[in-house]
Motif scaffolding. Structure first.
Motif, PDB file in Angstrom:
ATOM      1  N   GLU A 173       0.854  -1.196   0.000  1.00 23.47           N
ATOM      2  CA  GLU A 173       0.000   0.000   0.000  1.00 23.47           C
ATOM      3  C   GLU A 173       0.888   1.244   0.000  1.00 23.47           C
ATOM      4  N   PRO A 174       0.342   2.411  -0.321  1.00 24.10           N
ATOM      5  CA  PRO A 174       1.134   3.639  -0.179  1.00 24.10           C
ATOM      6  C   PRO A 174       1.587   3.799   1.272  1.00 24.10           C
ATOM      7  N   PRO A 175       2.815   4.289   1.474  1.00 26.36           N
ATOM      8  CA  PRO A 175       3.260   4.490   2.851  1.00 26.36           C
ATOM      9  C   PRO A 175       2.406   5.554   3.529  1.00 26.36           C
ATOM     10  N   PRO A 176       2.151   5.412   4.835  1.00 28.03           N
ATOM     11  CA  PRO A 176       1.373   6.442   5.524  1.00 28.03           C
ATOM     12  C   PRO A 176       2.085   7.791   5.428  1.00 28.03           C
ATOM     13  N   LEU A 186       9.519   9.221   0.573  1.00 30.27           N
ATOM     14  CA  LEU A 186       8.382   8.367   0.273  1.00 30.27           C
ATOM     15  C   LEU A 186       8.101   8.362  -1.225  1.00 30.27           C
ATOM     16  N   GLY A 187       7.702   7.201  -1.732  1.00 30.64           N
ATOM     17  CA  GLY A 187       7.272   7.046  -3.115  1.00 30.64           C
ATOM     18  C   GLY A 187       5.805   6.658  -3.137  1.00 30.64           C
ATOM     19  N   LYS A 188       5.331   6.177  -4.280  1.00 29.65           N
ATOM     20  CA  LYS A 188       3.915   5.797  -4.411  1.00 29.65           C
ATOM     21  C   LYS A 188       3.564   4.628  -3.499  1.00 29.65           C
ATOM     22  N   ARG A 189       4.254   3.505  -3.677  1.00 34.10           N
ATOM     23  CA  ARG A 189       4.095   2.331  -2.805  1.00 34.10           C
ATOM     24  C   ARG A 189       5.476   1.850  -2.377  1.00 34.10           C
ATOM     25  N   GLU A 190       6.374   2.814  -2.237  1.00 34.02           N
ATOM     26  CA  GLU A 190       7.749   2.512  -1.882  1.00 34.02           C
ATOM     27  C   GLU A 190       8.261   3.530  -0.868  1.00 34.02           C
ATOM     28  N   ILE A 191       9.305   3.138  -0.180  1.00 35.94           N
ATOM     29  CA  ILE A 191      10.091   4.064   0.630  1.00 35.94           C
ATOM     30  C   ILE A 191      11.512   3.957   0.094  1.00 35.94           C
ATOM     31  N   TYR A 192      12.052   5.077  -0.342  1.00 32.18           N
ATOM     32  CA  TYR A 192      13.409   5.110  -0.879  1.00 32.18           C
ATOM     33  C   TYR A 192      14.392   5.476   0.230  1.00 32.18           C
ATOM     34  N   ILE A 231      12.832   1.755  10.118  1.00 29.25           N
ATOM     35  CA  ILE A 231      11.665   2.448   9.575  1.00 29.25           C
ATOM     36  C   ILE A 231      10.455   1.562   9.839  1.00 29.25           C
ATOM     37  N   PRO A 232       9.698   1.844  10.905  1.00 28.70           N
ATOM     38  CA  PRO A 232       8.552   0.988  11.233  1.00 28.70           C
ATOM     39  C   PRO A 232       7.580   0.785  10.064  1.00 28.70           C
ATOM     40  N   ALA A 233       7.355   1.806   9.267  1.00 30.20           N
ATOM     41  CA  ALA A 233       6.415   1.694   8.143  1.00 30.20           C
ATOM     42  C   ALA A 233       6.917   0.732   7.064  1.00 30.20           C
ATOM     43  N   ALA A 234       8.197   0.377   7.106  1.00 36.28           N
ATOM     44  CA  ALA A 234       8.783  -0.510   6.105  1.00 36.28           C
ATOM     45  C   ALA A 234       8.845  -1.962   6.572  1.00 36.28           C
ATOM     46  N   ALA A 235       8.353  -2.244   7.762  1.00 34.07           N
ATOM     47  CA  ALA A 235       8.510  -3.565   8.373  1.00 34.07           C
ATOM     48  C   ALA A 235       7.978  -4.710   7.508  1.00 34.07           C
ATOM     49  N   LYS A 236       6.908  -4.475   6.765  1.00 32.26           N
ATOM     50  CA  LYS A 236       6.338  -5.541   5.935  1.00 32.26           C
ATOM     51  C   LYS A 236       6.753  -5.419   4.481  1.00 32.26           C
ATOM     52  N   GLY A 237       7.711  -4.555   4.213  1.00 35.53           N
ATOM     53  CA  GLY A 237       8.176  -4.370   2.846  1.00 35.53           C
ATOM     54  C   GLY A 237       9.376  -5.239   2.534  1.00 35.53           C
ATOM     55  N   THR A 238       9.850  -5.126   1.318  1.00 36.67           N
ATOM     56  CA  THR A 238      11.058  -5.827   0.896  1.00 36.67           C
ATOM     57  C   THR A 238      11.887  -4.870   0.043  1.00 36.67           C
ATOM     58  N   ALA A 239      13.161  -4.778   0.354  1.00 38.98           N
ATOM     59  CA  ALA A 239      14.043  -3.796  -0.295  1.00 38.98           C
ATOM     60  C   ALA A 239      14.847  -4.419  -1.426  1.00 38.98           C
TER      61      ALA A 239
END
Length: 173
Positions: free
Chosen positions: A106-109, A126-132, A146-154
């Motif tokens: 999802e888009p980052p908060p 912040l990007g559309k559905r990414e954190i750079y 980055i707590p908002a990135a916890a479920k992401g993959t880099a």
């Protein structure tokens, strides 16, 4: 038929979630995904499918859970979306191997950058559905959380560039 890039979370990193890329490719072929091609051993696969992105994601996550015995997160982007992630990199002058996009579902908060801890010389956008993130001294030394990135993959920019190229069909093979 649309081309997709699937990015698996926590695969072959630090000895967790071992998944041979030949197995990942075979899963994709079994699901009817065409022209499946993996790239490096960190859970990247490019393929074509008639299914929409949400169905592709659900299909892969179901297959991976059956294989691994636990949930494996998958971020899915179309060929156009992965190219847009590369183009939107807010740190074009930073070394591409020290710069990542963290792919989210999802888009980052809007307040995603407020909860950051351990920031030193890293830059975060912040990007559309990414954190750079541009890691000034490299990821290995970073204490960034980055707590908002916890479920992401880099993935680093070099990997994203190669995946965008493969998804565009510039390197058939």
């Amino acid at each position: 038929m649309p081309r997709y890039v699937a990015l698996l979370r926590a695969v072959n990193v630090g000895g967790t979630g071992k998944l041979p890329m030949t197995e990942l490719k075979a899963m994709c072929v079994d699901e009817g995904f065409a022209d499946a091609q993996t790239y490096i051993a960190s859970g990247n696969v490019v393929f074509s499918s008639k299914l929409g992105a949400a169905k592709v994601k659900a299909t892969l996550e179901r297959r991976l859970q059956a294989y691994a015995g636990k949930p494996v997160g998958v971020a899915v982007r179309s060929a156009d979306e992965i190219a847009a992630v590369l183009k939107a990199n807010p740190f074009p002058k930073a070394p591409p191997n020290y710069t990542v996009a963290i792919f989210l579902d999802e888009p980052p908060p809007k307040d995603a950058l407020k909860g950051i801890k351990g920031q030193q010389d890293e830059e975060v956008r912040l990007g559309k559905r990414e954190i750079y993130v541009a890691y000034g001294s490299g990821m290995g030394r970073s204490k960034l959380k980055i707590p908002a990135a916890a479920k992401g993959t880099a993935r680093n920019i070099n990997t994203i560039a190669k995946l965008a190229e493969l998804a565009a069909g510039d390197n058939e093979g």
